[in-house]
Design a protein around this motif. Structure first.
Motif, short mmCIF file in Angstrom:
data_model
loop_
_atom_site.label_atom_id
_atom_site.label_comp_id
_atom_site.label_asym_id
_atom_site.label_seq_id
_atom_site.Cartn_x
_atom_site.Cartn_y
_atom_site.Cartn_z
N VAL A 91 0.98 -1.11 0.13
CA VAL A 91 -0.30 0.02 0.10
C VAL A 91 0.75 1.32 0.06
N LYS A 92 2.01 1.36 0.65
CA LYS A 92 2.92 2.47 0.95
C LYS A 92 3.61 2.62 -0.42
N GLN A 93 3.89 1.70 -1.00
CA GLN A 93 4.57 1.69 -2.47
C GLN A 93 3.73 2.21 -3.47
N PHE A 94 2.61 1.39 -3.51
CA PHE A 94 1.68 1.89 -4.75
C PHE A 94 0.94 2.87 -4.74
N LYS A 95 0.56 3.28 -3.35
CA LYS A 95 -0.36 4.82 -3.17
C LYS A 95 -1.62 4.71 -3.82
N PRO A 96 -2.53 3.60 -3.46
CA PRO A 96 -3.68 3.69 -4.30
C PRO A 96 -4.72 4.72 -3.98
N ASP A 97 -5.60 5.13 -4.97
CA ASP A 97 -6.58 6.12 -4.62
C ASP A 97 -7.89 5.32 -4.05
N VAL A 98 -8.05 4.18 -4.36
CA VAL A 98 -9.29 3.33 -3.64
C VAL A 98 -8.48 1.90 -3.61
N ALA A 99 -9.20 1.24 -2.80
CA ALA A 99 -8.89 -0.30 -2.55
C ALA A 99 -10.27 -1.02 -2.67
N ALA A 115 -7.26 0.98 4.61
CA ALA A 115 -8.28 1.64 5.36
C ALA A 115 -7.40 2.47 6.38
N GLY A 116 -6.43 1.77 7.05
CA GLY A 116 -5.44 2.32 7.96
C GLY A 116 -4.74 3.32 7.49
N ALA A 117 -4.55 3.41 6.04
CA ALA A 117 -3.71 4.57 5.47
C ALA A 117 -4.62 5.59 5.06
N GLY A 118 -5.77 5.44 5.37
CA GLY A 118 -6.85 6.58 4.89
C GLY A 118 -7.25 6.29 3.56
N ILE A 119 -7.07 5.21 2.81
CA ILE A 119 -7.51 4.92 1.45
C ILE A 119 -9.14 4.55 1.53
N PRO A 120 -9.94 5.27 0.97
CA PRO A 120 -11.19 4.65 0.82
C PRO A 120 -11.34 3.33 0.06
N CYS A 121 -12.28 2.26 0.82
CA CYS A 121 -12.26 0.98 0.55
C CYS A 121 -13.77 0.68 0.14
N VAL A 122 -13.99 -0.18 -0.95
CA VAL A 122 -15.13 -0.64 -1.50
C VAL A 122 -14.86 -2.06 -1.39
N LEU A 123 -16.08 -2.82 -0.82
CA LEU A 123 -16.11 -4.29 -0.47
C LEU A 123 -17.28 -4.77 -1.58
N ALA A 141 -14.96 -0.16 5.76
CA ALA A 141 -15.42 0.06 4.28
C ALA A 141 -16.27 1.33 4.08
N LYS A 142 -16.04 1.93 2.97
CA LYS A 142 -16.84 3.20 2.66
C LYS A 142 -18.40 2.61 2.14
N LYS A 143 -18.11 1.90 1.07
CA LYS A 143 -19.37 1.23 0.57
C LYS A 143 -19.50 -0.36 0.54
N ILE A 144 -20.47 -0.90 0.45
CA ILE A 144 -20.17 -2.51 0.30
C ILE A 144 -21.52 -2.79 -0.68
N CYS A 145 -20.85 -3.39 -2.00
CA CYS A 145 -21.86 -3.55 -2.94
C CYS A 145 -22.35 -5.01 -2.85
N VAL A 146 -23.56 -5.28 -2.69
CA VAL A 146 -24.33 -6.61 -2.63
C VAL A 146 -25.04 -7.05 -3.73
N ALA A 147 -25.41 -8.42 -3.50
CA ALA A 147 -26.41 -8.97 -4.96
C ALA A 147 -27.41 -9.55 -4.21
N TYR A 148 -27.81 -9.48 -2.73
CA TYR A 148 -28.84 -9.85 -2.38
C TYR A 148 -29.64 -9.01 -1.30
N ASP A 149 -31.01 -9.07 -1.28
CA ASP A 149 -31.69 -8.38 -0.25
C ASP A 149 -31.23 -8.87 1.38
N ALA A 150 -31.67 -8.04 2.13
CA ALA A 150 -31.77 -8.35 3.65
C ALA A 150 -30.15 -8.49 4.06
#
Length: 362
Positions: A91-99, A115-123, A141-150
């Motif tokens: 993470v330190k070397q690549f410096k991503p905008d989003v994980a 997440a610990g380095a302050g990079i926004p995360c999507v699951l 995570a900032k956002k969690i994308c799912v495929a099912y209800d409930a």
């Protein structure tokens, strides 16, 4: 224009790898000069599949906890520390905008460190019963994308977006005609076709069932397109005939779906999402050997909407022939299952997931 950097992690099985690749492909389409890096578990299939798809990957020394006491479990704390340190360095070397994490062991350490380095995360959670890695990461995570209800049973409600699961683009719009598809596999245009899918490696119990029922299918005047998996091909290729086509692997999945009238399948998340698009009557035989029995839960989500049938492995000997005959003899049941499963299709899942990722780009 900024040159974005995306880091993705998901693996262990095709069900975690292919969604990650689909998401990367869509991001690349929108941001052609973006940089991508995948992170996987050192000895798992992502180390081969991701480079085949044209992306760089780095491996971490990590594996899941075995359910029984084994030597591997004693190694787990060591592997976890090693993979957390490795992930922090990446993470330190690549410096991503989003994980972006699609589940599987390797995504745990990576997203934890991002997440610990302050990079926004999507699951992205493929199953109706959330996996352990994603449940542990949900708080970060900032956002969690799912495929099912409930799915608020597992995740904070305000983070959930129902997008569906990424599927292969050639299945979103099945273009070929049925005659062409039957020709491709050398099948008879005058017969109905049963397609058997046990996943890329195959499913022992499904193969045993089909072997036992070949005569039953023949007596019903059906032909069989049987993807038995590469582990089992040598055992079953002897059944190849005019009415039975045994394949280790199906390269043209789109044509296999078009050729079929009825499908018997495992209930992995990717398969379920594809079958919703295909819209044919399906009998699911979930694998009981997966974490948290999630295949049964995936299948049950469709059965409860009268969109598929399900038989458990321990019911096959007693109930398969009766259930299958009832389905084949009733065009009403076939049509209902077809219509209802189609309603659950989410063909734009990958685009919707990437829309959510783009909202987090600074």
């Amino acid at each position: 224009m900024d040159r974005y950097r995306f880091i993705l992690s998901g693996g262990g099985t095709g069900g975690h790898i292919y969604p990650a690749i689909a998401i990367a492909n869509e991001l690349k389409k929108r941001h052609p000069d973006a940089e991508f890096l995948f992170v996987g578990a050192k000895d798992k299939m992502e180390m081969e599949k991701v480079p085949q798809a044209g992306y760089k990957i780095k491996g971490l020394w990590i594996s899941g906890i075995q359910r029984k006491l084994t030597l591997k479990n004693l190694m787990f704390p060591l592997k976890l520390i090693s993979s957390l340190l490795g992930a922090r360095k990446i993470v330190k070397q690549f410096k991503p905008d989003v994980a972006i994490g699609t589940g599987g062991f390797a995504s745990g350490p990576l997203l934890r460190m991002a997440a610990g380095a302050g990079i926004p995360c999507v699951l992205q959670e493929q199953n109706s019963f959330a996996g352990i890695t994603n449940k542990l990461l949900a708080g970060k995570a900032k956002k969690i994308c799912v495929a099912y209800d409930a799915m608020e049973r597992f995740f904070p409600k305000e983070k959930i977006v129902k997008t569906g699961n990424p599927v292969r683009m050639d299945l979103v719009d099945l273009k070929s005609d049925k005659a062409e598809a039957l020709d491709f596999f050398g099948l008879d245009k005058g017969k109905q076709t049963v397609l058997i899918l046990g996943g890329s490696l195959g499913a022992r119990r499904i193969n045993q069932l089909i072997e036992k029922e070949l005569e039953f299918f023949q007596n019903m005047g059906l032909q069989v397109l049987w993807q038995c998996g590469k582990l089992y091909y040598e055992d079953y290729k002897k059944y190849n005939s005019d009415t039975v086509k045994v394949l280790a692997f199906v390269n043209r999945m789109d044509l296999a779906y078009i050729a079929s009238d009825v499908i018997i399948s495992r209930a992995g998340a990717g398969s379920v999402s594809e079958l919703c698009l295909v819209g044919k009557p399906v009998i699911f035989i979930p694998s009981p050997n997966v974490a948290e029995d999630h295949q049964t839960q995936n299948a049950q989500a469709l059965v409860s909407k009268n969109a598929a049938l399900m038989l458990k492995e321990n019911e096959l000997d007693q109930e398969f022939e009766a259930s299958f005959s009832k389905l084949m003899e009733s065009s009403k049941i076939q049509n209902e299952l077809s219509e209802n499963i189609k309603k659950l299709a989410m063909p734009k899942a990958t685009e919707h997931i990437v829309d959510e990722i783009e909202k987090l780009l600074k």
